[in-house]
Enzyme design. Structure first.
Site, short mmCIF file in Angstrom:
data_model
loop_
_atom_site.label_atom_id
_atom_site.label_comp_id
_atom_site.label_asym_id
_atom_site.label_seq_id
_atom_site.Cartn_x
_atom_site.Cartn_y
_atom_site.Cartn_z
N ASP A 206 -8.40 -1.65 -20.55
CA ASP A 206 -8.52 -3.03 -20.97
C ASP A 206 -9.51 -3.65 -19.98
OD1 ASP A 206 -7.72 -5.59 -22.13
OD2 ASP A 206 -6.67 -5.93 -20.24
N LEU A 207 -10.14 -4.76 -20.34
CA LEU A 207 -11.16 -5.34 -19.45
C LEU A 207 -10.59 -6.47 -18.59
CD1 LEU A 207 -14.14 -5.37 -18.62
CD2 LEU A 207 -14.61 -6.83 -20.58
N ASP A 208 -10.26 -7.58 -19.26
CA ASP A 208 -9.77 -8.74 -18.52
C ASP A 208 -8.40 -8.45 -17.91
OD1 ASP A 208 -9.36 -11.33 -17.58
OD2 ASP A 208 -8.49 -11.99 -19.48
N THR B 80 -11.67 -12.18 -15.83
CA THR B 80 -12.45 -13.17 -16.59
C THR B 80 -11.57 -14.33 -17.05
OG1 THR B 80 -12.21 -11.63 -18.44
CG2 THR B 80 -14.39 -11.79 -17.44
N LYS C 82 -3.98 -14.98 -22.46
CA LYS C 82 -4.43 -13.68 -21.95
C LYS C 82 -4.24 -12.56 -22.97
CE LYS C 82 -4.15 -14.64 -17.06
NZ LYS C 82 -3.55 -14.36 -15.76
N GLY C 83 -5.32 -11.85 -23.25
CA GLY C 83 -5.26 -10.72 -24.19
C GLY C 83 -5.29 -11.14 -25.65
N ARG D 272 -10.07 -14.96 -29.57
CA ARG D 272 -10.66 -16.28 -29.36
C ARG D 272 -10.08 -17.33 -30.32
NH1 ARG D 272 -16.96 -16.18 -29.83
NH2 ARG D 272 -16.56 -14.41 -28.47
N SER E 100 -10.98 -3.56 -25.47
CA SER E 100 -10.85 -4.98 -25.14
C SER E 100 -10.93 -5.85 -26.39
CB SER E 100 -11.99 -5.37 -24.19
OG SER E 100 -12.11 -6.77 -24.08
N ALA E 101 -10.24 -6.99 -26.35
CA ALA E 101 -10.29 -7.95 -27.45
C ALA E 101 -11.54 -8.81 -27.38
CB ALA E 101 -9.05 -8.84 -27.40
N SER E 102 -12.26 -8.73 -26.27
CA SER E 102 -13.38 -9.65 -26.06
C SER E 102 -14.64 -9.24 -26.82
CB SER E 102 -13.72 -9.73 -24.58
OG SER E 102 -14.87 -10.55 -24.41
N ASN F 39 -17.37 -10.35 -25.86
CA ASN F 39 -18.39 -10.41 -24.81
C ASN F 39 -18.30 -9.22 -23.86
OD1 ASN F 39 -19.57 -13.14 -25.37
ND2 ASN F 39 -17.45 -13.75 -25.05
N LYS G 139 -4.29 -6.62 -30.57
CA LYS G 139 -3.11 -6.04 -29.92
C LYS G 139 -1.94 -6.99 -30.20
CE LYS G 139 -6.25 -4.75 -26.15
NZ LYS G 139 -6.69 -5.06 -24.78
N GLU H 127 -3.49 -1.31 -18.96
CA GLU H 127 -3.36 -2.63 -19.58
C GLU H 127 -2.59 -3.61 -18.70
OE1 GLU H 127 -4.75 -4.23 -23.23
OE2 GLU H 127 -3.34 -5.09 -21.80
N ASP H 128 -3.00 -4.89 -18.75
CA ASP H 128 -2.28 -5.90 -17.98
C ASP H 128 -1.42 -6.81 -18.85
OD1 ASP H 128 -4.48 -7.30 -19.14
OD2 ASP H 128 -4.18 -8.90 -17.68
P1 B16 Z 1 -13.86 -13.46 -26.22
P2 B16 Z 1 -9.06 -8.31 -22.90
C1 B16 Z 1 -9.37 -10.82 -23.86
O1 B16 Z 1 -9.84 -9.73 -23.08
C2 B16 Z 1 -8.94 -11.96 -22.95
O2 B16 Z 1 -7.82 -11.57 -22.15
C3 B16 Z 1 -8.54 -13.15 -23.78
O3 B16 Z 1 -8.15 -14.23 -22.97
C4 B16 Z 1 -9.73 -13.56 -24.69
O4 B16 Z 1 -9.38 -14.65 -25.53
C5 B16 Z 1 -10.13 -12.35 -25.53
O5 B16 Z 1 -10.47 -11.26 -24.68
C6 B16 Z 1 -11.31 -12.67 -26.44
O6 B16 Z 1 -12.45 -12.91 -25.64
O7 B16 Z 1 -13.71 -14.93 -26.47
O8 B16 Z 1 -14.82 -13.14 -25.09
O9 B16 Z 1 -14.17 -12.68 -27.46
O10 B16 Z 1 -7.90 -8.55 -21.98
O11 B16 Z 1 -8.64 -7.78 -24.26
O12 B16 Z 1 -10.13 -7.46 -22.25
MG MG Z 2 -6.21 -7.90 -20.42
#
Ligand code: B16
Ligand code: MG
Length: 221
Positions: A9-11, A17, A45-46, A49, A114-116, A118, A145, A169-170
């Site tokens: 997982d990233l964040d 982040t 968290k996790g 968006r 990761s869900a991000s 970015n 997730k 994972e956190d």
């Molecule tokens: P974005 P992860 C997640 O990252 C963040 O924990 C979560 O707070 C955020 O809303 C999500 O990514 C989406 O991010 O707006 O950059 O697409 O923990 O899955 O690495």
């Molecule tokens: Mg995370």
């Protein structure tokens, strides 16, 4: 070696982040006329968006149309991207770089889950992209997730059986996703939050990949 793929997982595992997400969400809340606390931010968290925005509006007691929500999410993301564009290697969480190096040296493939949306930008800023054999980010998956899609896709792309994958994972939802994918789940962080994991560590600092693999149970059940 029973582990052939390590999925991160990233964040919260590789980088924090969450503090930049918080700055951007707080700024949006202020513009909408209400306060958004750090305690409220824990709920994001996790989370994706759009779901994060829904929670934020719920906190502020506000209702917006889907079109307005798109605009607000875009605005938040523009601020967020501005903040994370200034990141560098110094923001890699303690031990993460050494852990990735050791996993690679041990012959494991490495993926991101990761869900991000970015994630590529963040890994580039941290100079970590070179470690990853495959990157699953928020643009590749439709189910968040605890759905296992984000991790299953990584294993599928790299053609590795789930029982030979370990996920770091956190978030509790991420642990559930890893287990539903049929993988080993290592919780990185708070043991009260991550108690469903096969193994829990406070962080990656001082942790040996090889030793950790040796401590996993026989099967990821
Ligand atoms: P974005 P992860 C997640 O990252 C963040 O924990 C979560 O707070 C955020 O809303 C999500 O990514 C989406 O991010 O707006 O950059 O697409 O923990 O899955 O690495
Ligand atoms: Mg995370």
């Amino acid at each position: 070696m029973k582990i052939a793929l390590a999925i991160f997982d990233l964040d919260g595992v590789i980088v924090d982040t969450a503090k930049y997400h918080y700055q951007a969400w707080k700024r949006l809340a202020a513009e909408l006329g209400f306060d958004f606390s750090e305690t409220h931010n824990e709920r994001l968290k996790g989370v994706s968006r759009m779901r994060s925005l829904e929670i934020l509006l719920e906190v502020g007691g506000m209702h917006k149309t889907p079109a307005e929500m798109e605009q607000l999410a875009d605005k938040k993301n523009r601020w967020y991207v501005e903040y994370i564009s200034a990141m560098d290697e110094s923001e890699i969480l303690p031990g993460a770089l050494e852990f990735l190096q050791e996993a690679k040296a041990a012959g494991a493939k490495i993926a991101l889950g990761s869900a991000s949306k970015n994630a590529h930008l963040i890994l580039d800023r941290l100079n970590l992209t070179r470690f990853f054999d495959f990157i699953v980010d928020g643009t590749l998956v439709s189910k968040a997730k605890p759905d296992p899609e984000v991790f299953s896709l990584a294993a599928e792309k790299l053609k590795i059986a789930p029982a030979r994958c370990v996920v770091f994972e956190d978030a509790a939802a991420g642990i559930e996703a890893a287990k539903r994918a049929g993988m080993f789940a290592v919780g990185v962080g708070d043991e009260h939050v991550l108690h469903e994991a096969h193994l829990i560590i406070p962080g990656l600092e001082g942790v040996s990949f090889r030793q950790l693999c040796g401590k996993l149970p026989e099967q990821p059940t």
